[in-house]
Design a protein around this motif. Structure first.
Motif, PDB file in Angstrom:
ATOM      1  N   GLU A   2       0.835  -1.221   0.000  1.00  0.00           N
ATOM      2  CA  GLU A   2       0.000   0.000   0.000  1.00  0.00           C
ATOM      3  C   GLU A   2       0.860   1.257   0.000  1.00  0.00           C
ATOM      4  N   ARG A   3       1.943   1.244   0.785  1.00  0.00           N
ATOM      5  CA  ARG A   3       2.824   2.420   0.828  1.00  0.00           C
ATOM      6  C   ARG A   3       3.472   2.648  -0.533  1.00  0.00           C
ATOM      7  N   ALA A   4       3.901   1.563  -1.145  1.00  0.00           N
ATOM      8  CA  ALA A   4       4.546   1.694  -2.454  1.00  0.00           C
ATOM      9  C   ALA A   4       3.535   2.173  -3.503  1.00  0.00           C
ATOM     10  N   ARG A   5       2.297   1.682  -3.379  1.00  0.00           N
ATOM     11  CA  ARG A   5       1.270   2.088  -4.344  1.00  0.00           C
ATOM     12  C   ARG A   5       0.978   3.586  -4.206  1.00  0.00           C
ATOM     13  N   ALA A   6       0.915   4.070  -2.950  1.00  0.00           N
ATOM     14  CA  ALA A   6       0.661   5.504  -2.721  1.00  0.00           C
ATOM     15  C   ALA A   6       1.829   6.336  -3.256  1.00  0.00           C
ATOM     16  N   ALA A   7       3.063   5.864  -3.007  1.00  0.00           N
ATOM     17  CA  ALA A   7       4.232   6.603  -3.504  1.00  0.00           C
ATOM     18  C   ALA A   7       4.230   6.631  -5.025  1.00  0.00           C
ATOM     19  N   LEU A   8       3.801   5.509  -5.623  1.00  0.00           N
ATOM     20  CA  LEU A   8       3.761   5.457  -7.092  1.00  0.00           C
ATOM     21  C   LEU A   8       2.720   6.444  -7.630  1.00  0.00           C
ATOM     22  N   SER A   9       1.521   6.475  -7.004  1.00  0.00           N
ATOM     23  CA  SER A   9       0.530   7.404  -7.574  1.00  0.00           C
ATOM     24  C   SER A   9       0.955   8.855  -7.390  1.00  0.00           C
ATOM     25  N   LYS A  10       1.608   9.192  -6.252  1.00  0.00           N
ATOM     26  CA  LYS A  10       2.067  10.581  -6.082  1.00  0.00           C
ATOM     27  C   LYS A  10       3.121  10.932  -7.141  1.00  0.00           C
ATOM     28  N   SER A  11       4.048  10.002  -7.371  1.00  0.00           N
ATOM     29  CA  SER A  11       5.122  10.338  -8.316  1.00  0.00           C
ATOM     30  C   SER A  11       4.565  10.456  -9.738  1.00  0.00           C
ATOM     31  N   LEU A  12       3.638   9.556 -10.103  1.00  0.00           N
ATOM     32  CA  LEU A  12       3.064   9.644 -11.455  1.00  0.00           C
ATOM     33  C   LEU A  12       2.258  10.933 -11.623  1.00  0.00           C
ATOM     34  N   MET A  13       1.566  11.330 -10.538  1.00  0.00           N
ATOM     35  CA  MET A  13       0.785  12.572 -10.616  1.00  0.00           C
ATOM     36  C   MET A  13       1.711  13.765 -10.787  1.00  0.00           C
ATOM     37  N   ARG A  14       2.836  13.777 -10.037  1.00  0.00           N
ATOM     38  CA  ARG A  14       3.782  14.892 -10.181  1.00  0.00           C
ATOM     39  C   ARG A  14       4.323  14.954 -11.610  1.00  0.00           C
ATOM     40  N   LEU A  15       4.615  13.781 -12.179  1.00  0.00           N
ATOM     41  CA  LEU A  15       5.134  13.776 -13.555  1.00  0.00           C
ATOM     42  C   LEU A  15       4.067  14.286 -14.521  1.00  0.00           C
ATOM     43  N   GLN A  16       2.823  13.861 -14.297  1.00  0.00           N
ATOM     44  CA  GLN A  16       1.737  14.302 -15.188  1.00  0.00           C
ATOM     45  C   GLN A  16       1.553  15.828 -15.110  1.00  0.00           C
ATOM     46  N   VAL A  17       1.571  16.351 -13.874  1.00  0.00           N
ATOM     47  CA  VAL A  17       1.323  17.789 -13.699  1.00  0.00           C
ATOM     48  C   VAL A  17       2.494  18.597 -14.273  1.00  0.00           C
ATOM     49  N   SER A  18       3.730  18.132 -14.046  1.00  0.00           N
ATOM     50  CA  SER A  18       4.855  18.923 -14.567  1.00  0.00           C
ATOM     51  C   SER A  18       4.869  18.886 -16.096  1.00  0.00           C
ATOM     52  N   ALA A  19       4.290  17.827 -16.676  1.00  0.00           N
ATOM     53  CA  ALA A  19       4.227  17.746 -18.143  1.00  0.00           C
ATOM     54  C   ALA A  19       3.263  18.777 -18.734  1.00  0.00           C
ATOM     55  N   ARG A  20       2.459  19.417 -17.894  1.00  0.00           N
ATOM     56  CA  ARG A  20       1.543  20.457 -18.382  1.00  0.00           C
ATOM     57  C   ARG A  20       2.286  21.722 -18.774  1.00  0.00           C
TER      58      ARG A  20
END
Ligand code: ATP
Length: 154
Positions: free
Chosen positions: A117-135
């Motif tokens: 669960e911790r790894a899954r949460a870390a993964l979604s935060k990192s993917l979200m940061r990458l998605q937002v910075s790609a804007r």
């Protein structure tokens, strides 16, 4: 009474004030799905998921990565108390990508449900940061992002 014409948007985290602006529209990552707010919205309270938030001032949109917390919506005001929030331009892409790789590695080797669960949460935060910075203009290209996601799912 006349309908409000703007929204006073405030976004705060436990350590700082991230946004305090008068805006025309906001889209929020609620824990039950994304929702849009225009001036005059019905009052409501909702919890936040890990997601992308944008607000619009005139024709221009501004993006943030948001994770966990609460949002209060009033007809002329949106207040967001987020555990984490970063403006697109403040996201360190290399750090987010390193976090993504670490989380993927941990997902593969997790020994307990808690690790997973911790790894899954870390993964979604990192993917979200990458998605937002790609804007941002000159950010990661959407194709690169899709490839990363496919690798994760793959
Ligand atoms: P890392 O493993 O990269 O340190 P983390 O998941 O431990 O990430 P968080 O708990 O999500 O970090 O965030 C801790 C603080 O660091 C918060 O203030 C958050 O806004 C900031 N932060 C984390 N990652 C980034 C990033 N890629 N760019 C900018 N700020 C970040």
């Amino acid at each position: 009474m006349a309908l409000p014409t703007h929204i006073d948007l405030q976004i705060v985290t436990p350590d700082r004030l991230i946004v305090q602006e008068q805006v025309d529209e906001v889209e929020v990552p609620g824990s039950e799905g994304y929702f849009g707010v225009l001036p005059g919205h019905t009052p409501m309270l909702a919890s936040l998921a890990v997601g992308e938030l944008w607000y619009r001032k005139g024709p221009e949109k501004f993006y943030l990565s948001i994770a966990f917390g609460f949002v209060e919506v009033l007809p002329d005001r949106v207040t967001i108390l987020a555990r984490l929030a970063e403006r697109a331009e403040d996201i360190d892409v290399e750090r987010a990508d390193a976090a993504r790789r670490r989380a993927e590695e941990r997902l593969v080797h997790s020994k307990s449900d808690i690790d997973y669960e911790r790894a899954r949460a870390a993964l979604s935060k990192s993917l979200m940061r990458l998605q937002v910075s790609a804007r941002l203009p000159g950010g990661l290209r959407i194709g690169e992002l899709k490839r990363m996601r496919d690798q994760v799912r793959g």
